[in-house]
Every structure is written in structure tokens, then in C-alpha cells.
Design an enzyme around this catalytic site. Structure first.
Site, PDB file in Angstrom:
ATOM      1  N   LYS A 107      -0.943 -11.399  -2.501  1.00 17.11           N
ATOM      2  CA  LYS A 107      -2.339 -11.403  -2.043  1.00 17.11           C
ATOM      3  C   LYS A 107      -2.715 -10.004  -1.563  1.00 17.11           C
ATOM      4  O   LYS A 107      -2.332  -9.592  -0.466  1.00 17.11           O
ATOM      5  CB  LYS A 107      -2.551 -12.404  -0.898  1.00 17.11           C
ATOM      6  CG  LYS A 107      -4.056 -12.643  -0.699  1.00 17.11           C
ATOM      7  CD  LYS A 107      -4.424 -13.080   0.682  1.00 17.11           C
ATOM      8  CE  LYS A 107      -4.562 -11.965   1.661  1.00 17.11           C
ATOM      9  NZ  LYS A 107      -5.604 -10.964   1.374  1.00 17.11           N
ATOM     10  N   GLU A 130       6.042  -5.512   7.981  1.00 18.97           N
ATOM     11  CA  GLU A 130       5.851  -4.041   8.064  1.00 18.97           C
ATOM     12  C   GLU A 130       4.509  -3.838   8.741  1.00 18.97           C
ATOM     13  O   GLU A 130       3.465  -4.113   8.136  1.00 18.97           O
ATOM     14  CB  GLU A 130       5.820  -3.432   6.656  1.00 18.97           C
ATOM     15  CG  GLU A 130       7.112  -3.559   5.869  1.00 18.97           C
ATOM     16  CD  GLU A 130       8.190  -2.612   6.348  1.00 18.97           C
ATOM     17  OE1 GLU A 130       7.884  -1.688   7.120  1.00 18.97           O
ATOM     18  OE2 GLU A 130       9.341  -2.805   5.948  1.00 18.97           O
ATOM     19  N   CYS A 134       0.147   3.875   8.012  1.00 19.83           N
ATOM     20  CA  CYS A 134       0.889   3.249   9.108  1.00 19.83           C
ATOM     21  C   CYS A 134       1.734   4.282   9.850  1.00 19.83           C
ATOM     22  O   CYS A 134       1.892   4.219  11.053  1.00 19.83           O
ATOM     23  CB  CYS A 134       1.763   2.132   8.568  1.00 19.83           C
ATOM     24  SG  CYS A 134       2.777   2.641   7.174  1.00 19.83           S
ATOM     25  N   GLU A 164      -3.637   2.108  17.621  1.00 22.57           N
ATOM     26  CA  GLU A 164      -3.682   2.668  16.273  1.00 22.57           C
ATOM     27  C   GLU A 164      -5.145   2.878  15.874  1.00 22.57           C
ATOM     28  O   GLU A 164      -5.892   1.907  15.723  1.00 22.57           O
ATOM     29  CB  GLU A 164      -3.008   1.675  15.321  1.00 22.57           C
ATOM     30  CG  GLU A 164      -2.654   2.245  13.989  1.00 22.57           C
ATOM     31  CD  GLU A 164      -1.986   1.225  13.076  1.00 22.57           C
ATOM     32  OE1 GLU A 164      -2.248   0.015  13.220  1.00 22.57           O
ATOM     33  OE2 GLU A 164      -1.219   1.656  12.205  1.00 22.57           O
TER      34      GLU A 164
HETATM   35  P1  NAD Z   1      -4.590  -6.555   8.282  1.00 19.22           P
HETATM   36  O1  NAD Z   1      -3.469  -7.099   9.080  1.00 19.22           O
HETATM   37  O2  NAD Z   1      -5.970  -6.801   8.755  1.00 19.22           O
HETATM   38  O3  NAD Z   1      -4.546  -7.117   6.789  1.00 19.22           O
HETATM   39  C1  NAD Z   1      -3.394  -6.977   5.976  1.00 19.22           C
HETATM   40  C2  NAD Z   1      -3.380  -8.092   4.943  1.00 19.22           C
HETATM   41  O4  NAD Z   1      -3.214  -9.330   5.623  1.00 19.22           O
HETATM   42  C3  NAD Z   1      -4.677  -8.222   4.131  1.00 19.22           C
HETATM   43  O5  NAD Z   1      -4.350  -8.581   2.802  1.00 19.22           O
HETATM   44  C4  NAD Z   1      -5.383  -9.358   4.840  1.00 19.22           C
HETATM   45  O6  NAD Z   1      -6.292 -10.057   4.002  1.00 19.22           O
HETATM   46  C5  NAD Z   1      -4.213 -10.250   5.231  1.00 19.22           C
HETATM   47  N1  NAD Z   1      -4.460 -11.156   6.364  1.00 19.22           N
HETATM   48  C6  NAD Z   1      -5.311 -10.994   7.405  1.00 19.22           C
HETATM   49  N2  NAD Z   1      -5.246 -12.062   8.242  1.00 19.22           N
HETATM   50  C7  NAD Z   1      -4.320 -12.905   7.717  1.00 19.22           C
HETATM   51  C8  NAD Z   1      -3.792 -14.174   8.120  1.00 19.22           C
HETATM   52  N3  NAD Z   1      -4.220 -14.790   9.221  1.00 19.22           N
HETATM   53  N4  NAD Z   1      -2.851 -14.750   7.361  1.00 19.22           N
HETATM   54  C9  NAD Z   1      -2.400 -14.128   6.241  1.00 19.22           C
HETATM   55  N5  NAD Z   1      -2.864 -12.952   5.801  1.00 19.22           N
HETATM   56  C10 NAD Z   1      -3.809 -12.333   6.531  1.00 19.22           C
HETATM   57  O7  NAD Z   1      -4.295  -5.010   8.128  1.00 19.22           O
HETATM   58  P2  NAD Z   1      -5.205  -3.905   7.410  1.00 19.22           P
HETATM   59  O8  NAD Z   1      -6.256  -3.479   8.350  1.00 19.22           O
HETATM   60  O9  NAD Z   1      -5.584  -4.362   6.050  1.00 19.22           O
HETATM   61  O10 NAD Z   1      -4.135  -2.746   7.181  1.00 19.22           O
HETATM   62  C11 NAD Z   1      -3.911  -1.761   8.093  1.00 19.22           C
HETATM   63  C12 NAD Z   1      -2.685  -2.088   8.922  1.00 19.22           C
HETATM   64  O11 NAD Z   1      -1.541  -2.172   8.076  1.00 19.22           O
HETATM   65  C13 NAD Z   1      -2.381  -1.003   9.921  1.00 19.22           C
HETATM   66  O12 NAD Z   1      -2.002  -1.579  11.150  1.00 19.22           O
HETATM   67  C14 NAD Z   1      -1.200  -0.269   9.287  1.00 19.22           C
HETATM   68  O13 NAD Z   1      -0.407   0.430  10.204  1.00 19.22           O
HETATM   69  C15 NAD Z   1      -0.482  -1.386   8.632  1.00 19.22           C
HETATM   70  N6  NAD Z   1       0.408  -0.889   7.566  1.00 19.22           N
HETATM   71  C16 NAD Z   1       1.764  -0.909   7.776  1.00 19.22           C
HETATM   72  C17 NAD Z   1       2.629  -0.383   6.811  1.00 19.22           C
HETATM   73  C18 NAD Z   1       4.118  -0.362   7.025  1.00 19.22           C
HETATM   74  O14 NAD Z   1       4.839  -0.126   6.065  1.00 19.22           O
HETATM   75  N7  NAD Z   1       4.608  -0.588   8.235  1.00 19.22           N
HETATM   76  C19 NAD Z   1       2.105   0.135   5.619  1.00 19.22           C
HETATM   77  C20 NAD Z   1       0.725   0.132   5.441  1.00 19.22           C
HETATM   78  C21 NAD Z   1      -0.113  -0.389   6.421  1.00 19.22           C
END
Ligand code: NAD
Length: 489
Positions: free
Chosen positions: A177, A252, A286, A383
Site C-alpha cells: 500500500k 521503520e 527520515c 520531526e
Molecule cells: P505516515 O505515517 O502518515 O504514512 C505512512 C504510510 O502509512 C502511508 O502509506 C499512509 O497511508 C499509511 N497509514 C497512515 N495511517 C495508517 C493506519 N492507521 N494504518 C495503516 N496505514 C496507515 O507517514 P508519512 O507522513 O507518509 O511519511 C513520513 C514519515 O515516514 C516520517 O516520519 C519519516 O521519518 C518516516 N520515514 C521513515 C523511514 C525509515 O526508514 N525509518 C523512511 C522514510 C520515511
């Protein structure tokens, strides 16, 4: 066909599919506000269909595909990325708004990632050790099963490849997804996978909203494992959702990574690298080194030089190869980032460059420096996920370690010092999944990447990632000619 005119379905069971609800979403380019594509939005029924296809592939053709053939297919998918790199790069740039120079590097990494796991398949092996007497023991490695994978919007293609490659190498099937705003390259990759010969159902892609479609995937009783990349808040929700029925998870999550600059560092390397470490991908990374910790005697000079260099970054058309920083993902996100800068001002930080959204169309925000920051301020703890760095002074090595670790995250750290022994001391004492010493880069196929503390658990990109998609089955065999009769009955 120009990317801007295409319509994209879901990708289920080897083909493009209409969502059951018929719902679609129009995507616009964040850098221009122009229409980009129309894309299907999955619902819960579509997740059910995708999981069914993934289960059938696991029980059928993919489950019977031997490791050498899986390896060949992973190489074939890497070749397909190379052959279609121009299209993929343009699609990613238009969808995310980031500079094409950055996307090209991500594409190379995506290719190398598939090649790494194509080779790593050879390391999947059980073992046998002596247990004495007439008992023979050996273990088998089996795929965990159907993997649900959820990725964010900041590196849509690269994060997809980080997830797909180890899972496919291990023999799992996948329902992925992507974020509903950035699904295009993942959908194209799934199409390429079908073209190079991955059996239908092996990779399914269902873009849709997280709280409904993502949550349904996490709770789905026929999904065996969830691999999630995203924010720490969503990670906490995933942990809750994955507890019933119990399933394997890896997370992650977010970061607020420190970049430590000691007075004995080679500043000619440290300053430009520190600038790059926060502003590449417009700070939407991230592991962006968003807290720059600087030894006190160096502080004022460092802030001046860093700010001057940050202010000289070429921000603009993300498709221009000379551009160093493109737009942010959306106007809403730009406003959120600006809100943090305003908060920083209220908390007493000094903005030494940037700090105001650019005029005109597009979600642009300039490279911004917040100086005179104390680590307890909200801008130093949260962040921001944009091109905003906080610069914090420290007194000595002990103070630097204290500040570096005084945050709930632990994803990455970089240390700049002319003293190699100090570099090793800090690497040992900083609580982060990756520490770079005089080296800003972060992620390489083959080198484990992941978090300490609230940056999550599990590792990507490494050999150990395979273990997260494998079960170990122990087999015990009696080789005695006599009947095995423990009660002597
Ligand atoms: P997010 O958590 O809002 O969304 C990430 C994904 O999760 C999206 O596909 C979203 O649709 C889905 N999602 C949201 N709520 C959900 C739920 N209740 N159940 C299941 N899926 C759900 O994050 P974002 O704003 O899209 O991405 C940025 C974040 O990702 C930042 O915090 C960044 O640090 C982190 N990130 C971490 C890494 C790593 O390797 N550690 C890499 C890239 C990004």
C-alpha cells in the site's frame, strides 16, 4: 505516452484493476499545481481481493518458484528499472516534486537493491547441528507468507524497492500500500514485474487512505506480516492493530538525527556535507540530519558559513538537472513546515536564512536555518520533515553525546572530527541505527538500516532483513533402528 495523461488502476493479480467502488483521485504536481494523473483509490474490498491473489500465488506458482529462478527474476526487474529509468525518474519527479538529481540516485539504489537481494538468496539456508544419540536435527527456512507492506510518500519508488526485494527473495508474496498521493512509480514497477515474468498475484499494489485501507491490510487475518515505513505515530497505531490477530511486524519510523561537528573537524568537508545532509530531498527524509550540534568555540563562524551555503542552494524546477532542491510534497505540508519555523521564532530561535514560503505556484520552501536553538525546544525535538535545520551548541564530547541522545528517536547520526579515536568513541555511544564518521551518506544495499528507540525496529537493506521475511522450522528425526518409545510403553 506522456505521464500527465495516463490513468492508473490498482494492480491486482497481475493486471490493472478497477477499484470495487469505482473511486479515483486526481493527482497534481506539487511543484506546478498542474494535473498529473488520475489514479484508482482502493477500498477494503480491493485489499481482500489483493490478499486472496497473494495467497493463491503463494500456494501456487510463486510458492513453487525455486531460489535460482527468484534470483533471475529479481535481476530481470532490476534490468527493467534500468531500461525504463527515464520514465520512472520523470514520473517520480512530477509526483513528488523532488529534484531529478536526487531521483536518479534513488533509482540507481533501487536497481542495486534488487541485485543485492538476487545474490543474497544464496544465503538463505537452514542448518544442522549434532544433538547426540540417534537424533538428527536440521532446520528449514520458509517464507513467512503474505506480506503487507505500507510505504510513505517521501521516497515512493525507493521505499517500495526496499520492501519488495527482500520479501521476494525470501519467497513471500506481497500486498503493497503506497501513500494515495504518490502511488505512480510503485504501480509502474508492479507492471514491469508482471512483464518480466513474476507470476500474477506475487506483487499487488493497492493505493488508498491509511486509516481505512492501510488499517484493513494490517488487521487482515490472511496477512502474515506487516512491514511499515512511516511516522512514529502511525507506527504506534500499527503495533496496536497488528496485535489481533497477532502478526509479525517491522517498523521503520521517524527521526531527528544529530550531525555533530567538533572544532578539530575538516570544516571544508563538514560544512557542505552537513548542508547536504539536511536539504537533499528538501529535508523530507527520515534520516535527515536536522539537529546540527556544533562545538561552542566554532558556533558563530559555523552558523555564518552554513547559512551562506544553505542560502546558495539552487531551488526550482525539479526536472532541471541543475536544480538541487525541488518543491515539498504539497502546499499543506509546506504550511506545516512554515508553522514549525514560526514556532521556532516564538521559542527564541534566530532564522539566519530562509524562513518564508516562496511566492508563486508550487509547494516551495527555502532552505532554512534556525540558530541559537536549545535541544529542549520543540523545534529540536519534533520531526519537521522539511528543509529546516536547528543548530545547537555543545561544550565538550560528553555534552555532545548527551544532546545527541536526548531525543526520542535514534535513526542516524553523523560525526565530524579530525580525531579517529573520538569518531569510534562516539559511534559506540550514540544510540542510533547508523552512525557515519566523516561520511554523510546513509543507506547502501547490503548495509543494515533502521532505528533505535522510537525510530522503530527491524532492519532494511541488510542480509538480516531476509530473516524478517522467513520462518525457521526445526525438524527432528530419529535415525535409530529401534522404535522410538519414550514412555517405554
Ligand atoms: P505516515 O505515517 O502518515 O504514512 C505512512 C504510510 O502509512 C502511508 O502509506 C499512509 O497511508 C499509511 N497509514 C497512515 N495511517 C495508517 C493506519 N492507521 N494504518 C495503516 N496505514 C496507515 O507517514 P508519512 O507522513 O507518509 O511519511 C513520513 C514519515 O515516514 C516520517 O516520519 C519519516 O521519518 C518516516 N520515514 C521513515 C523511514 C525509515 O526508514 N525509518 C523512511 C522514510 C520515511
Amino acid at each position: 505516452m506522456a505521464v500527465a495523461t495516463r490513468e492508473y488502476g490498482l494492480f491486482v493479480n497481475g493486471e490493472s484493476a478497477e477499484p470495487a467502488s469505482g473511486e479515483t483521485r486526481e493527482l497534481t504536481e506539487p511543484a506546478t499545481g498542474e494535473p498529473l494523473a488520475r489514479v484508482a483509490v482502493a477500498g477494503e474490498a480491493d485489499v481482500d481481493r489483493a490478499v486472496e491473489a497473494a495467497r493463491a500465488a503463494l500456494d501456487g506458482p510463486w510458492g513453487k518458484t525455486p531460489p535460482n529462478e527468484r534470483s533471475r527474476l529479481l535481476h530481470a526487474l532490476a534490468d527493467a528499472i534500468v531500461a525504463n529509468r527515464k520514465e520512472l525518474a520523470e514520473l517520480e519527479v512530477r509526483n513528488v516534486g523532488k529534484a531529478i538529481s536526487s531521483v536518479k540516485a534513488e533509482l540507481s539504489q533501487a536497481v542495486e537493491n534488487f541485485r543485492f537481494y538476487a545474490s543474497a538468496i544464496a544465503s538463505i539456508a537452514g542448518r544442522s547441528n549434532p544433538v547426540g544419540g540417534s537424533l538428527l536435527f536440521y532446520s528449514l527456512k520458509e517464507p513467512v507468507g503474505v506480506a503487507g507492506q505500507i510505504v510513505p510518500w517521501n521516497y515512493p519508488l525507493m521505499m517500495t524497492t526496499w520492501k519488495l526485494a527482500p520479501a521476494l527473495a525470501a519467497g513471500c508474496t506481497i500486498v503493497l500500500k503506497p501513500d494515495s498521493a504518490t502511488p505512480l512509480t510503485a504501480l509502474r514497477l508492479a507492471e514491469f514485474a508482471g512483464e518480466v515474468g513474476f507470476p500474477p498475484g506475487t506483487i499487488n499494489v493497492v493505493p488508498g487512505p491509511g486509516p481505512t485501507v492501510g488499517a484493513h491490510l494490517v488487521r487482515h487475518p490472511d496477512v502474515d506480516k506487516i512491514a511499515f515505513t512511516g511516522s512514529t505515530a502511525t507506527g504506534a497505531e500499527i503495533m496496536r492493530l497488528a496485535s489481533d490477530p497477532i502478526k509479525r511486524i517491522t517498523l521503520e519510523l521517524g527521526g531527528k538525527s544529530p550531525n555533530l561537528v567538533f572544532a578539530d573537524a575538516k570544516l571544508g568537508d563538514a560544512i557542505p556535507s552537513s548542508v547536504w545532509s539536511i536539504y537533499y530531498s528538501a529535508g523530507q527524509s527520515c534520516e535527515a540530519r536536522s539537529r546540527v550540534l556544533v562545538e561552542a568555540p566554532l558556533y558563530d563562524d559555523f552558523v555564518a558559513k552554513f547559512s551562506e551555503l544553505a542560502g546558495s542552494i539552487r531551488v526550482g524546477d525539479p526536472l532541471d538537472p541543475e536544480t538541487q532542491m525541488g518543491s515539498l510534497i504539497s502546499n499543506e505540508h509546506r504550511d506545516k513546515v512554515h508553522g514549525f519555523v514560526e514556532l521556532g521564532r516564538e521559542e527564541g530561535a534566530e532564522v539566519t536564512t530562509g524562513g518564508e514560503p516562496a511566492d508563486g505556484k508550487g509547494a516551495f520552501y527555502p532552505p532554512t536555518v534556525l540558530a541559537r536553538v536549545e535541544n529542549g525546544m520543540e523545534v529540536a525535538q519534533e520531526e519537521i520533515f522539511g528543509p529546516v535545520v536547528t543548530v545547537i551548541p555543545f561544550e565538550d564530547e560528553k555534552d555532545a553525546i548527551r544532546i545527541a541522545n536526548d531525543v526520542r528517536y535514534g535513526l542516524m547520526a553523523t560525526v565530524w572530527t579530525g580525531d579517529p579515536a573520538r569518531g569510534h568513541r562516539l559511534a559506540a555511544r550514540i544510540k542510533a541505527g547508523t552512525v557515519g564518521v566523516n561520511m554523510p551518506y546513509t543507506a547502501f544495499p547490503g548495509i543494515p538500516f533502521g532505528g533505535y528507540k522510537q525510530s522503530g525496529f527491524g532492519r532494511e537493506l541488510g542480509l538480516e532483513t531476509l530473516e524478517l521475511y522467513l520462518e525457521t522450522k526445526s525438524i527432528l528425526v530419529s535415525t535409530s533402528p529401534k522404535p522410538f518409545n519414550p514412555f517405554g510403553l
